[in-house]
Design a protein around this motif. Sequence first.
Motif, PDB file in Angstrom:
ATOM      1  N   MET A   1     -10.225  -2.443   1.930  1.00  0.00           N
ATOM      2  CA  MET A   1      -8.703  -2.520   1.799  1.00  0.00           C
ATOM      3  C   MET A   1      -8.197  -0.959   1.478  1.00  0.00           C
ATOM      4  O   MET A   1      -8.731   0.052   1.033  1.00  0.00           O
ATOM      5  CB  MET A   1      -8.478  -3.623   0.944  1.00  0.00           C
ATOM      6  N   TYR A   2      -6.841  -0.821   1.889  1.00  0.00           N
ATOM      7  CA  TYR A   2      -6.135   0.307   1.996  1.00  0.00           C
ATOM      8  C   TYR A   2      -4.842   0.245   1.471  1.00  0.00           C
ATOM      9  O   TYR A   2      -4.165  -0.822   1.504  1.00  0.00           O
ATOM     10  CB  TYR A   2      -6.014   0.612   3.306  1.00  0.00           C
ATOM     11  N   ALA A   3      -4.498   0.870   0.565  1.00  0.00           N
ATOM     12  CA  ALA A   3      -3.108   0.865  -0.259  1.00  0.00           C
ATOM     13  C   ALA A   3      -2.202   2.241   0.203  1.00  0.00           C
ATOM     14  O   ALA A   3      -2.750   3.204   0.438  1.00  0.00           O
ATOM     15  CB  ALA A   3      -3.543   0.784  -1.762  1.00  0.00           C
ATOM     16  N   ARG A   4      -0.924   1.597   0.085  1.00  0.00           N
ATOM     17  CA  ARG A   4      -0.005   2.577   0.534  1.00  0.00           C
ATOM     18  C   ARG A   4       1.131   2.570  -0.777  1.00  0.00           C
ATOM     19  O   ARG A   4       1.471   1.485  -0.997  1.00  0.00           O
ATOM     20  CB  ARG A   4       0.955   2.557   1.566  1.00  0.00           C
ATOM     21  N   PHE A   5       1.532   3.749  -1.523  1.00  0.00           N
ATOM     22  CA  PHE A   5       2.134   3.871  -2.477  1.00  0.00           C
ATOM     23  C   PHE A   5       3.424   4.719  -2.196  1.00  0.00           C
ATOM     24  O   PHE A   5       3.229   5.666  -1.832  1.00  0.00           O
ATOM     25  CB  PHE A   5       1.587   4.269  -3.898  1.00  0.00           C
ATOM     26  N   VAL A   6       4.836   4.098  -2.273  1.00  0.00           N
ATOM     27  CA  VAL A   6       5.728   4.908  -2.251  1.00  0.00           C
ATOM     28  C   VAL A   6       6.823   4.879  -3.147  1.00  0.00           C
ATOM     29  O   VAL A   6       7.123   3.792  -3.736  1.00  0.00           O
ATOM     30  CB  VAL A   6       6.598   4.270  -1.074  1.00  0.00           C
ATOM     31  N   TYR A  50       9.435   1.961  -7.077  1.00  0.00           N
ATOM     32  CA  TYR A  50       8.095   2.262  -6.718  1.00  0.00           C
ATOM     33  C   TYR A  50       7.664   1.214  -5.862  1.00  0.00           C
ATOM     34  O   TYR A  50       7.872  -0.277  -6.526  1.00  0.00           O
ATOM     35  CB  TYR A  50       7.368   2.688  -7.976  1.00  0.00           C
ATOM     36  N   SER A  51       6.912   1.242  -4.796  1.00  0.00           N
ATOM     37  CA  SER A  51       6.206   0.086  -4.046  1.00  0.00           C
ATOM     38  C   SER A  51       4.781   0.258  -3.665  1.00  0.00           C
ATOM     39  O   SER A  51       4.096   1.448  -3.369  1.00  0.00           O
ATOM     40  CB  SER A  51       7.191  -0.358  -2.635  1.00  0.00           C
ATOM     41  N   ALA A  59      -6.506   1.932   9.417  1.00  0.00           N
ATOM     42  CA  ALA A  59      -6.155   1.829  11.000  1.00  0.00           C
ATOM     43  C   ALA A  59      -4.866   1.056  10.711  1.00  0.00           C
ATOM     44  O   ALA A  59      -3.913   1.400  11.441  1.00  0.00           O
ATOM     45  CB  ALA A  59      -7.418   1.165  11.801  1.00  0.00           C
ATOM     46  N   SER A  60      -4.908  -0.167  10.014  1.00  0.00           N
ATOM     47  CA  SER A  60      -3.834  -0.987  10.045  1.00  0.00           C
ATOM     48  C   SER A  60      -2.487  -0.556   9.366  1.00  0.00           C
ATOM     49  O   SER A  60      -1.288  -0.362   9.874  1.00  0.00           O
ATOM     50  CB  SER A  60      -3.723  -2.432   9.630  1.00  0.00           C
ATOM     51  N   GLU A  61      -2.826   0.459   8.368  1.00  0.00           N
ATOM     52  CA  GLU A  61      -1.838   1.050   7.609  1.00  0.00           C
ATOM     53  C   GLU A  61      -1.497   2.030   8.317  1.00  0.00           C
ATOM     54  O   GLU A  61       0.042   2.356   8.397  1.00  0.00           O
ATOM     55  CB  GLU A  61      -2.405   1.602   6.069  1.00  0.00           C
ATOM     56  N   GLU A  62      -2.167   2.848   9.070  1.00  0.00           N
ATOM     57  CA  GLU A  62      -1.625   3.963   9.814  1.00  0.00           C
ATOM     58  C   GLU A  62      -0.910   3.506  10.895  1.00  0.00           C
ATOM     59  O   GLU A  62       0.112   4.005  11.179  1.00  0.00           O
ATOM     60  CB  GLU A  62      -2.716   4.837  10.443  1.00  0.00           C
ATOM     61  N   GLU A  84       8.080  10.029  -2.292  1.00  0.00           N
ATOM     62  CA  GLU A  84       6.821  10.593  -2.288  1.00  0.00           C
ATOM     63  C   GLU A  84       5.490   9.232  -2.044  1.00  0.00           C
ATOM     64  O   GLU A  84       6.016   8.186  -2.333  1.00  0.00           O
ATOM     65  CB  GLU A  84       6.621  10.770  -3.752  1.00  0.00           C
ATOM     66  N   ILE A  85       4.849   9.739  -1.170  1.00  0.00           N
ATOM     67  CA  ILE A  85       3.862   8.843  -0.364  1.00  0.00           C
ATOM     68  C   ILE A  85       2.447   9.172  -0.819  1.00  0.00           C
ATOM     69  O   ILE A  85       2.055  10.412  -0.742  1.00  0.00           O
ATOM     70  CB  ILE A  85       3.973   8.777   0.868  1.00  0.00           C
ATOM     71  N   SER A  86       1.828   8.117  -1.345  1.00  0.00           N
ATOM     72  CA  SER A  86       0.498   8.325  -1.445  1.00  0.00           C
ATOM     73  C   SER A  86      -0.366   7.233  -0.739  1.00  0.00           C
ATOM     74  O   SER A  86      -0.066   6.032  -0.782  1.00  0.00           O
ATOM     75  CB  SER A  86       0.037   8.081  -3.095  1.00  0.00           C
ATOM     76  N   ARG A  87      -1.618   7.184  -0.417  1.00  0.00           N
ATOM     77  CA  ARG A  87      -2.446   6.407   0.242  1.00  0.00           C
ATOM     78  C   ARG A  87      -3.956   6.584  -0.231  1.00  0.00           C
ATOM     79  O   ARG A  87      -4.482   7.672  -0.548  1.00  0.00           O
ATOM     80  CB  ARG A  87      -2.443   6.757   1.754  1.00  0.00           C
TER      81      ARG A  87
END
Length: 134
Positions: A1-6, A50-51, A59-62, A84-87
């Motif tokens: 699994m992959y996470a994106r934080f904004v 913050y989300s 791949a789905s996140e991108e 600010e974005i972190s992945r």
Amino acid sequence: MYARFVKLTFMNDFSKEAASSLLVELGKTKGFAAGMLFRMSVDLSTTQRYSMTIWPDKASEEKSWKLFGEGVLKKLRETGARVEISRGPINEIHFSKNLDFNLPVILGVFLSLANPPFSFPYVIILVLVVIGYY
């Protein structure tokens, strides 16, 4: 699994509330349609939000980022908001045994999306549901 934080910092509370409404709708419509599994937001202050979004894989996140995420956050930057974005890949997940929101089902879904040996979602969900109710 992959996470994106904004993390978003707005000029004032009005712009934060307006953007938050838009982001919630985008998450519900485009996010889940693009494969998003989970979304959570936290209000850090009257001007900060913050989300976190969880995706099956990088791949789905991108793909979702290119379809709509990038454009929306670019427009937010143009309003003066700081973005600010972190992945990254999810390495581990821990839950308290006291957490009670049908944890076996949620945990089963997370584990079924992970790499093998947890590649049979229905079996794992069933096993975790049974274990969780006893």
